[in-house]
Motif scaffolding. Structure first.
Motif, PDB file in Angstrom:
ATOM      1  N   ILE A  91      -6.664  -2.416   3.688  1.00 48.55           N
ATOM      2  CA  ILE A  91      -5.678  -2.527   2.967  1.00 48.55           C
ATOM      3  C   ILE A  91      -4.616  -3.618   2.793  1.00 48.55           C
ATOM      4  O   ILE A  91      -4.259  -4.052   1.838  1.00 48.55           O
ATOM      5  CB  ILE A  91      -5.453  -1.307   1.821  1.00 48.55           C
ATOM      6  N   GLY A 144      -6.523   5.874   3.007  1.00 46.33           N
ATOM      7  CA  GLY A 144      -5.116   5.820   3.443  1.00 46.33           C
ATOM      8  C   GLY A 144      -4.210   4.712   2.594  1.00 46.33           C
ATOM      9  O   GLY A 144      -2.656   4.909   3.313  1.00 46.33           O
ATOM     10  N   ALA A 145      -3.659   4.531   1.242  1.00 46.83           N
ATOM     11  CA  ALA A 145      -2.982   3.994   1.186  1.00 46.83           C
ATOM     12  C   ALA A 145      -2.280   5.032   0.176  1.00 46.83           C
ATOM     13  O   ALA A 145      -2.694   5.656  -0.519  1.00 46.83           O
ATOM     14  CB  ALA A 145      -3.577   2.814   0.664  1.00 46.83           C
ATOM     15  N   THR A 146      -1.008   4.966  -0.131  1.00 45.89           N
ATOM     16  CA  THR A 146      -0.460   5.803  -0.716  1.00 45.89           C
ATOM     17  C   THR A 146      -0.230   5.356  -2.378  1.00 45.89           C
ATOM     18  O   THR A 146       0.168   6.107  -3.688  1.00 45.89           O
ATOM     19  CB  THR A 146       0.888   6.325   0.296  1.00 45.89           C
ATOM     20  N   ASN A 147      -0.146   4.219  -2.136  1.00 51.98           N
ATOM     21  CA  ASN A 147       0.114   3.558  -3.735  1.00 51.98           C
ATOM     22  C   ASN A 147      -1.641   3.651  -4.283  1.00 51.98           C
ATOM     23  O   ASN A 147      -2.386   2.355  -3.889  1.00 51.98           O
ATOM     24  CB  ASN A 147       0.544   2.310  -3.657  1.00 51.98           C
ATOM     25  N   HIS A 165       0.688  -0.947   0.090  1.00 54.45           N
ATOM     26  CA  HIS A 165       0.108  -0.235   0.330  1.00 54.45           C
ATOM     27  C   HIS A 165       1.159   1.741  -0.059  1.00 54.45           C
ATOM     28  O   HIS A 165      -0.048   2.316  -0.026  1.00 54.45           O
ATOM     29  CB  HIS A 165      -1.102   0.281   1.799  1.00 54.45           C
ATOM     30  N   LEU A 166       2.624   1.186   0.568  1.00 45.96           N
ATOM     31  CA  LEU A 166       2.619   2.171  -0.172  1.00 45.96           C
ATOM     32  C   LEU A 166       3.625   2.640  -1.161  1.00 45.96           C
ATOM     33  O   LEU A 166       3.783   3.457  -2.198  1.00 45.96           O
ATOM     34  CB  LEU A 166       4.017   2.221   1.243  1.00 45.96           C
ATOM     35  N   ASP A 177       3.195  -1.175 -10.870  1.00 44.56           N
ATOM     36  CA  ASP A 177       3.060  -2.167 -10.476  1.00 44.56           C
ATOM     37  C   ASP A 177       2.895  -3.067 -11.717  1.00 44.56           C
ATOM     38  O   ASP A 177       2.970  -4.214 -11.116  1.00 44.56           O
ATOM     39  CB  ASP A 177       1.944  -1.945 -10.632  1.00 44.56           C
ATOM     40  N   GLY A 190      -3.932   2.616   6.120  1.00 44.43           N
ATOM     41  CA  GLY A 190      -4.299   2.330   5.232  1.00 44.43           C
ATOM     42  C   GLY A 190      -5.723   0.911   5.211  1.00 44.43           C
ATOM     43  O   GLY A 190      -6.748   0.787   4.510  1.00 44.43           O
ATOM     44  N   THR A 199      -2.794   0.249  -5.988  1.00 47.08           N
ATOM     45  CA  THR A 199      -3.423  -0.423  -4.684  1.00 47.08           C
ATOM     46  C   THR A 199      -4.532   0.214  -4.110  1.00 47.08           C
ATOM     47  O   THR A 199      -5.657  -0.558  -3.626  1.00 47.08           O
ATOM     48  CB  THR A 199      -2.050  -0.864  -3.541  1.00 47.08           C
ATOM     49  N   GLY A 200      -4.430   1.095  -3.624  1.00 49.13           N
ATOM     50  CA  GLY A 200      -6.135   1.712  -3.016  1.00 49.13           C
ATOM     51  C   GLY A 200      -7.185   1.480  -4.091  1.00 49.13           C
ATOM     52  O   GLY A 200      -8.960   1.279  -3.483  1.00 49.13           O
ATOM     53  N   ALA A 236      -5.984   8.956  -2.331  1.00 47.70           N
ATOM     54  CA  ALA A 236      -4.914   8.904  -1.305  1.00 47.70           C
ATOM     55  C   ALA A 236      -5.712   9.389   0.803  1.00 47.70           C
ATOM     56  O   ALA A 236      -5.536   8.399   1.565  1.00 47.70           O
ATOM     57  CB  ALA A 236      -3.485  10.244  -1.099  1.00 47.70           C
ATOM     58  N   HIS A 239      -7.945   4.902   8.893  1.00 48.55           N
ATOM     59  CA  HIS A 239      -6.378   4.624   8.419  1.00 48.55           C
ATOM     60  C   HIS A 239      -5.187   5.175   8.605  1.00 48.55           C
ATOM     61  O   HIS A 239      -3.969   4.610   7.972  1.00 48.55           O
ATOM     62  CB  HIS A 239      -6.854   6.285   6.919  1.00 48.55           C
ATOM     63  N   PRO A 297       5.617   0.798  -5.128  1.00 47.53           N
ATOM     64  CA  PRO A 297       4.539  -0.614  -5.916  1.00 47.53           C
ATOM     65  C   PRO A 297       4.372  -2.190  -5.486  1.00 47.53           C
ATOM     66  O   PRO A 297       5.378  -2.116  -4.714  1.00 47.53           O
ATOM     67  CB  PRO A 297       5.190  -0.246  -7.605  1.00 47.53           C
ATOM     68  N   GLY A 298       3.708  -2.439  -6.039  1.00 44.15           N
ATOM     69  CA  GLY A 298       3.246  -4.147  -5.781  1.00 44.15           C
ATOM     70  C   GLY A 298       2.625  -4.442  -5.121  1.00 44.15           C
ATOM     71  O   GLY A 298       1.111  -3.855  -5.853  1.00 44.15           O
TER      72      GLY A 298
END
Lengths: 160, 197
Positions: free
Chosen positions: A123, B131-134, A42-43, B50, A120, B137-138, B127, A111, A45-46
């Motif tokens: 997530i 709450g996910a910075t990617n 969630h931070l 990604d 997150g 994925t969010g 964001a 969050h 890529p991946g």
């Protein structure tokens, strides 16, 4: 533990000594990288799917290098199917828990601060569930195609 | 940048043509790998790390599985029949494809300027809402979690199918109805039958 080490060293199945030694070094790094991709999904890529495929690749390398007996002792087909089902169940349960706040897949956990590992809401949990599922199911498909499939092609006679 | 992408595209087309045309299954599998890895580099250059990671990892897995599968099963070179009917029909379908592709490409927006009606909102609010910075994925696990459940279901079904078809041996339950159908009689049954005579 000592018995397994001895058995691995003496077993004739799998590839040569060079491959086995290198896989023993690389295995930890591969698993660590896969876990990193999953946990930081969630931070950076991946995410669950990519990390899960990396973890499955780790197990597949183990199977190719050491032969099926030692790899199936690490993660048997029964174990893979249990892991697969528990991952799928965990994902659906996380989704259903969203009904506590209103609707399916509601992000009901706080969050947290941005750019932190524990942020997150649901997530990261979903990522871990999907990673479990993908790891187990891709490894299971590999087992089914590479080990079970041999008996079908008739090139290898049945062992039992 | 565009030139590099074009070179990669040509490389991918050559790789896929070789994958179809070559007789050796192993080199065909490797050519498929060439296509996949070039695609992963393209994703990386177009700013989608990604998907690039996923594509590369899945490509490695598929290569391992395919090589393992092609080596263990019989290598049979498929013989080619130069059939006039198949040539004519494939030419017709290729022409139809060209016509429709020409019409469709005219309707597309130019490269690099996609229509972003829904995704603008996602990009702007992802964001703070998830709450996910990617952002990817969010979107995958919050806005579009239903799609992810569908993907998980597909994977689950494929595993169930692989295990059912390729499992080591069929499960044999001896039922009375089976022995009756096939006509296999136990010794005791035979004796019982012959008592009547």
């Amino acid at each position: 533990m000592h018995d397994i080490e001895k058995e691995i060293r003496e077993s004739k199945s799998g590839m040569t000594m060079i491959v086995k030694t290198i896989v023993r070094f690389a295995m930890g790094i591969i698993i660590l990288f896969g876990a990193y991709i999953v946990l930081y999904g969630h931070l950076t890529p991946g995410g669950g799917f990519a990390g899960g495929v990396i973890l499955a690749c780790g197990y597949i390398i183990l199977t190719l290098a050491f032969g099926k007996d030692i790899a199936l002792r690490k993660l048997s087909d029964q174990g893979a199917s249990i892991m697969d089902n528990s991952g799928a169940l965990a994902f659906i349960v996380i989704g259903l828990l969203g009904y506590t706040g209103g609707y399916f897949f509601l992000n009901f956990i706080d969050h947290g601060k941005r750019f932190e590992l524990f942020s997150g809401g649901i997530i990261p949990l979903c990522n871990i569930a999907i990673a479990l599922k993908v790891t187990a199911s891709l490894f299971a498909i590999f087992i089914a195609l590479a080990i079970f499939g041999k008996f079908i092609s008739g090139l290898v006679e049945e062992e039992e | 940048m565009d030139l590099f992408l074009l070179i990669l595209l040509v490389f991918m087309i050559i790789g896929s043509v070789i994958a179809i045309e070559t007789k050796n299954l192993l080199s065909s599998v490797i050519s498929v790998g060439v296509v996949g890895f070039s695609l992963s580099i393209m994703f990386l250059m177009l700013g989608a790390p990604d998907i690039a990671i996923t594509q590369m990892v899945v490509e490695i897995l598929i290569l391992v599985i395919l090589i393992r599968a092609t080596i263990t099963t019989d290598n049979t070179a498929i013989e080619r029949h130069a059939d006039t009917f198949s040539v004519i029909s494939s030419l017709i379908f290729f022409g139809l494809f060209l016509i429709f592709a020409f019409l469709a490409v005219h309707e597309l927006r130019p490269f690099g300027e996609p229509l972003m009606r829904v995704s603008k909102t996602y990009l702007a609010t992802s964001a703070e809402k998830t709450g996910a910075t990617n952002v990817v994925t969010g979107i995958l696990l919050d806005f579009r979690a239903y799609d992810t459940i569908g993907e998980a279901t597909v994977l689950f079904t494929s595993v169930v199918g692989a295990f059912v078809i390729l499992r080591r041996r069929g499960r044999k339950h001896k039922r009375e109805s089976d022995t009756e159908k096939v006509g296999i009689l136990e010794d005791a049954d035979i004796k019982k039958d012959f008592k009547g005579f």
